[in-house]
Design a protein around this motif. Structure first.
Motif, PDB file in Angstrom:
ATOM      1  N   GLU A 125      -0.174   5.820  -0.045  1.00 14.69           N
ATOM      2  CA  GLU A 125      -1.272   6.071   0.672  1.00 14.69           C
ATOM      3  C   GLU A 125      -1.155   6.974   1.405  1.00 14.69           C
ATOM      4  O   GLU A 125       0.175   6.434   1.887  1.00 14.69           O
ATOM      5  N   VAL A 136       0.484  -1.251  -0.115  1.00 16.32           N
ATOM      6  CA  VAL A 136      -0.152  -0.282   0.434  1.00 16.32           C
ATOM      7  C   VAL A 136       1.068   1.403   0.204  1.00 16.32           C
ATOM      8  O   VAL A 136       0.371   2.392  -0.824  1.00 16.32           O
ATOM      9  N   GLU A 171       4.001   1.751  -1.430  1.00 19.29           N
ATOM     10  CA  GLU A 171       4.623   1.977  -2.712  1.00 19.29           C
ATOM     11  C   GLU A 171       3.702   2.764  -3.580  1.00 19.29           C
ATOM     12  O   GLU A 171       3.668   3.514  -4.104  1.00 19.29           O
ATOM     13  N   GLN A 172       1.871   2.643  -3.437  1.00 23.99           N
ATOM     14  CA  GLN A 172       1.113   3.184  -3.934  1.00 23.99           C
ATOM     15  C   GLN A 172       0.287   4.186  -3.508  1.00 23.99           C
ATOM     16  O   GLN A 172      -0.300   4.668  -5.110  1.00 23.99           O
TER      17      GLN A 172
END
Length: 363
Positions: free
Chosen positions: A268, A263, A265-266
């Motif tokens: 958030e 998450v 890496e995305q």
């Protein structure tokens, strides 16, 4: 006629040179040891018969006969490291250079009874029988400091009792090593020039080892207080390094460590905020460590395995430069460790390999 002491000294001298080099000719051994050719020839013959060395590829000719070269036989003996996990027995074998040559894992719920001891001992013995001439078995156990912490004392006691029960059954020599020291042993093996460092194991719990003069010893830095108003640590104090830098400070309830970093890496936002706080706490600890020892800090364990170069660089920027402590010293670094699978069992096995060949079996 040479005395036994002189013969042993000459033998070990030649063996150390061959251990440190890929291969050597008689002339190269003579230049390095200043021993006579007859002495070298006799020792090479005996070391070959004992299996400690073996002929290497012949060297290119410089006009006469091709020179025979010799090399250390790392596969002559093996060492076994064992990690007794709550639900698994992990066995790792290394050769005399410390390289992993075999592994064996068995799912086995740890219990402190004879049935468990016998089954675990049988597993280790069967693994040992598949290897050439094992030196012994070393068990990686929780840090001895753990027995003072109420919530993990049970695990420390269980692992220690299991080690004692199993070692009574095994016929091979048995020893034990603290898990955090085993981790540091692998780092030393992979960084032979490392002299002084602090190794931090980062996971659900934090453990530490201190390397001084190339020797790893137990540390207790995980209970360094960083925030007196922080949460209560297993040691009874508040706001320790372990409280602020464990995986529990990163993951949400029910979230795994791989899930957190996935998450993150995305992009958030809340995950990034937790990561920044975590890095700030770890930088605080590194700065404290460097006030008394300007050493490299090596990050090991599950969290370290997920840290990328940008996060290591961010951590470096948050730490105090060594030049503020000692202007003439090389700037100590924050480094990601080897992150070897089953690093504690590998380090336990490597701890049986003598640093110097004075203690080499059959040397």
């Amino acid at each position: 006629m040479e005395s036994t002491t002189v013969k042993r000294h000459n033998r070990e001298l030649i063996l150390r040179e061959l251990f440190a080099a890929p291969s050597m000719t008689k002339r190269q051994i003579a230049d390095a040891t200043h021993l006579s050719m007859p002495t070298i020839t006799e020792n090479l013959r005996e070391l070959t018969a004992d299996g400690l060395i073996a002929p290497a590829e012949t060297r290119a000719s410089t006009g006469g006969r091709k020179a025979q070269a010799w090399q250390f036989n790392a596969s002559h003996r093996t060492a076994i490291g064992v990690a007794l996990r709550p639900t698994e027995v992990v066995c790792m074998a290394v050769d005399l250079r410390g390289n992993v040559i075999a592994e064996h894992k068995v799912t086995m719920a740890r219990r402190n009874d004879n049935a468990y001891y016998e089954r675990a001992a049988h597993t280790i013995s069967a693994f040992a029988q598949s290897l050439p001439s094992p030196i012994g078995v070393c068990f990686a156990l929780p840090s001895s400091a753990a027995r003072h912490c109420i919530c993990v004392a049970e695990d420390w006691n269980a692992a220690t009792e299991s080690y004692q029960g199993i070692s009574r059954i095994l016929t091979l020599p048995c020893s034990r090593i603290a898990r955090n020291v085993a981790y540091a042993t692998v780092e030393l093996h992979n960084h032979p020039l490392l002299r002084n460092a602090v190794c931090l194991y980062l996971g659900e719990y934090i453990n530490s080892a201190v390397v001084m003069g190339g020797v790893a010893r137990e540390g207790n830095l995980e209970h360094m207080q960083l925030d007196a108003s922080g949460d209560v640590c297993r040691c009874g104090s508040r706001g320790c390094l372990e409280v602020l830098c464990s995986s529990r400070q990163l993951t949400e309830e029910g979230e795994s460590l791989p899930g957190f970093f996935g998450v993150l890496e995305q992009g958030e936002r809340n995950h990034h905020a937790r990561m920044d706080r975590w890095l700030g706490s770890l930088a605080h600890a590194v700065n404290n460590i460097r006030t008394f020892v300007p050493a490299d800090v090596i990050l090991c364990g599950p969290i370290a395995d997920y840290l990328d170069d940008s996060e290591i660089a961010q951590l470096e920027r948050l730490t105090t430069c060594a030049e503020h402590v000692n202007p003439s010293a090389r700037n100590p670094q924050v480094m990601r460790g080897c992150c070897v699978e089953y690093q504690d069992a590998v380090g336990a096995a490597q701890s049986l390999i003598p640093v110097s060949l004075n203690g080499m079996p059959d040397a």
